[in-house]
Design an enzyme around this catalytic site. Structure first.
Site, PDB file in Angstrom:
ATOM      1  N   LYS A 197       0.924  -1.257   0.129  1.00  0.00           N
ATOM      2  CA  LYS A 197       0.041   0.035  -0.101  1.00  0.00           C
ATOM      3  C   LYS A 197       0.808   1.190   0.129  1.00  0.00           C
ATOM      4  CE  LYS A 197      -4.114  -1.864   2.388  1.00  0.00           C
ATOM      5  NZ  LYS A 197      -4.674  -1.683   3.567  1.00  0.00           N
ATOM      6  N   GLY A 353      11.286  -4.599   6.201  1.00  0.00           N
ATOM      7  CA  GLY A 353      10.008  -5.644   5.867  1.00  0.00           C
ATOM      8  C   GLY A 353      10.362  -6.688   5.099  1.00  0.00           C
ATOM      9  N   GLY A 376      10.837  -3.011  11.690  1.00  0.00           N
ATOM     10  CA  GLY A 376       9.931  -1.695  12.154  1.00  0.00           C
ATOM     11  C   GLY A 376      10.847  -0.782  12.198  1.00  0.00           C
TER      12      GLY A 376
HETATM   13  P1  AMP Z   1       4.670  -4.312   2.865  1.00  0.00           P
HETATM   14  O1  AMP Z   1       4.525  -5.239   4.093  1.00  0.00           O
HETATM   15  O2  AMP Z   1       3.753  -3.386   2.655  1.00  0.00           O
HETATM   16  O3  AMP Z   1       6.384  -4.433   2.348  1.00  0.00           O
HETATM   17  O4  AMP Z   1       3.972  -5.508   1.736  1.00  0.00           O
HETATM   18  C1  AMP Z   1       4.473  -6.535   1.537  1.00  0.00           C
HETATM   19  C2  AMP Z   1       3.220  -7.401   0.986  1.00  0.00           C
HETATM   20  O5  AMP Z   1       2.683  -6.769  -0.229  1.00  0.00           O
HETATM   21  C3  AMP Z   1       3.488  -8.893   0.355  1.00  0.00           C
HETATM   22  O6  AMP Z   1       2.840  -9.554   1.498  1.00  0.00           O
HETATM   23  C4  AMP Z   1       3.097  -9.047  -1.001  1.00  0.00           C
HETATM   24  O7  AMP Z   1       2.347 -10.084  -1.033  1.00  0.00           O
HETATM   25  C5  AMP Z   1       2.082  -7.694  -1.112  1.00  0.00           C
HETATM   26  N1  AMP Z   1       2.036  -7.259  -2.583  1.00  0.00           N
HETATM   27  C6  AMP Z   1       2.984  -7.231  -3.375  1.00  0.00           C
HETATM   28  N2  AMP Z   1       2.741  -6.874  -4.471  1.00  0.00           N
HETATM   29  C7  AMP Z   1       1.300  -7.083  -4.417  1.00  0.00           C
HETATM   30  C8  AMP Z   1       0.231  -6.748  -5.324  1.00  0.00           C
HETATM   31  N3  AMP Z   1       0.478  -6.353  -6.728  1.00  0.00           N
HETATM   32  N4  AMP Z   1      -1.139  -6.853  -5.103  1.00  0.00           N
HETATM   33  C9  AMP Z   1      -1.290  -7.306  -3.716  1.00  0.00           C
HETATM   34  N5  AMP Z   1      -0.526  -7.441  -2.789  1.00  0.00           N
HETATM   35  C10 AMP Z   1       0.955  -7.076  -3.293  1.00  0.00           C
END
Ligand code: AMP
Length: 395
Positions: A197, A353, A376
């Site tokens: 996100k 992360g 974190g």
């Molecule tokens: P973050 O914790 O914000 O670094 O997000 C990591 C997560 O983002 C991982 O679990 C991925 O599966 C997810 N992610 C990456 N690309 C996508 C995508 N195109 N659609 C949905 N989730 C995603």
């Protein structure tokens, strides 16, 4: 910045905050000793100087004194990793801890019971901190994973060592690596930001726009930008309330001369599943009912060009849903490009992360210049925050 090398630990008792919050199996055996291994250089240096070491850590999230969270379970592993016997104190406070600490001789290692058996630890209680402080002569913080918490043993305790406190070598390395990327970097500097996100990465993006030449935006964040630019994102993850923000980021980047690279094609799936049907589509034309779950081949070619020309690379967040094999290709390929660029002389930092898990899972860890140990904590540093555990040593 005071580090271990500013002290001679001969005949001193070093009170070292480590992060031994390691995973245990159902028989209370350590299943991954990485965090213990990461603290070894600090402990070795103190022992080599002729000092003794008092280790303090938390384990899990106990509610009061819970046997399953006792650090007694890890004593054997700590001794194996350090290659020295380890004495265990079944309390981190009171007479048990005091006696164990005062009987400690140069060359010996003492491990205190779980700090979080006392709620005063997380509350940052001053008198608890003072009790801990009374056990040692020099305070060393080597627990990067908890440096973003103002807990008793990570932050509050430091005030009782106005001149006798320093960073352990792990924590120093984390700070130096981030500095090499954001402050003393060799240009061109590229940040790869992926993950799910925009909302969870916005502070990171804003902070590093001033520091980088290129920013690759991938993962789920892609689609908020694409929709904001007028594209059709189908069922892809998209934050409709962040469209203006996405445009604002693009404007700011332009003003600052930062080149933004967004996927041009994606692996689209007809379900969020490893069994879904997939097709490669233009990122601006994702059909209804389909969602983009990984970067496509043209995007990866574009990213390759940027990565290979970079001298400094920061990677935070996967390019796709790498947990599913079908959508892991983009993340793996990007990792391979960064590895190649690193072999050619670039400095690469992976942190904050899921990209750390990805790098480990795909066997690329040793090919990066530095892989951060604190999720974190690294994320907060990337956001430009000064972590309380770090500030307390600098004060
Ligand atoms: P973050 O914790 O914000 O670094 O997000 C990591 C997560 O983002 C991982 O679990 C991925 O599966 C997810 N992610 C990456 N690309 C996508 C995508 N195109 N659609 C949905 N989730 C995603």
């Amino acid at each position: 910045m005071k580090t271990l090398n500013d002290f001679n630990f001969n005949s001193k008792k070093a009170l070292v905050r480590v992060d031994f919050n390691v995973p245990l199996d159902e028989n209370f055996k350590v299943t991954d000793a990485n965090r213990i291994e990461a603290a070894k250089p600090t402990i070795d240096k103190i022992l080599a100087d002729g000092g003794s070491v008092i280790l303090m850590s938390h384990l899990g999230r106990p509610k009061g004194k819970e046997d399953k969270y006792s650090l007694k379970h890890i004593v054997d592993t700590v001794a194996q990793v350090l290659e020295v016997p380890v004495i265990f104190a079944s309390d981190c406070r009171g007479t048990i801890a005091q006696n164990a600490a005062s009987n400690l001789k140069p060359g010996e290692v003492l491990l205190l019971e779980n700090l979080r058996f006392y709620e005063e630890e997380e509350a940052g209680d001053v008198s608890f901190s003072k009790d801990l402080a009374s056990l040692g002569d020099i305070y060393v913080n080597d627990a990067f994973g908890t440096a973003h918490r103002a807990h008793a043993s990570t932050t509050i305790i430091a005030q009782f060592f106005p001149d006798n406190k320093c960073f352990g070598s792990l924590l120093a390395k984390e700070i130096e690596s981030l500095n090499r990327v954001l402050n003393n970097s060799v240009k061109p500097v590229t940040a790869v930001l992926g993950g799910s996100k925009v909302s969870s990465k916005i502070t990171v993006i804003e902070n590093i726009l001033d520091k980088v030449d290129h920013m690759i935006i991938g993962g789920g964040m892609t689609f908020t930008f694409i929709k904001a630019l007028g594209g059709k994102v189908g069922n892809s993850i998209c934050e409709d309330d962040k469209l203006d923000l996405a445009i604002e980021i693009l404007h700011k980047a332009k003003e600052k001369g930062v080149h933004i690279h967004i996927p041009v094609d994606v692996v689209a799936a007809n379900a969020f599943s490893n069994d879904a049907d997939t097709q490669i589509v233009d990122v601006r034309e994702i059909p209804d009912g389909w969602q983009g779950l990984d970067a496509g081949p043209k995007s990866l070619e574009n990213f390759k060009e940027v990565i290979m020309a970079s001298k400094t690379i920061l990677w935070n967040g996967p390019l796709g849903v790498f947990e599913m094999e079908k959508f892991a290709h983009g993340t793996i390929t990007l990792g391979e490009y960064i590895a190649e660029s690193t072999a050619n002389g670039a400095f690469s930092l992976v942190g904050g992360g899921d990209s750390v898990s990805a790098v480990k899972q795909f066997g690329l860890e040793d090919k990066m210049s530095y892989v951060s140990t604190g999720g974190g904590a690294m994320l907060e540093m990337l956001e430009g925050k000064v972590l309380p555990g770090i500030q307390a040593i600098l004060d």
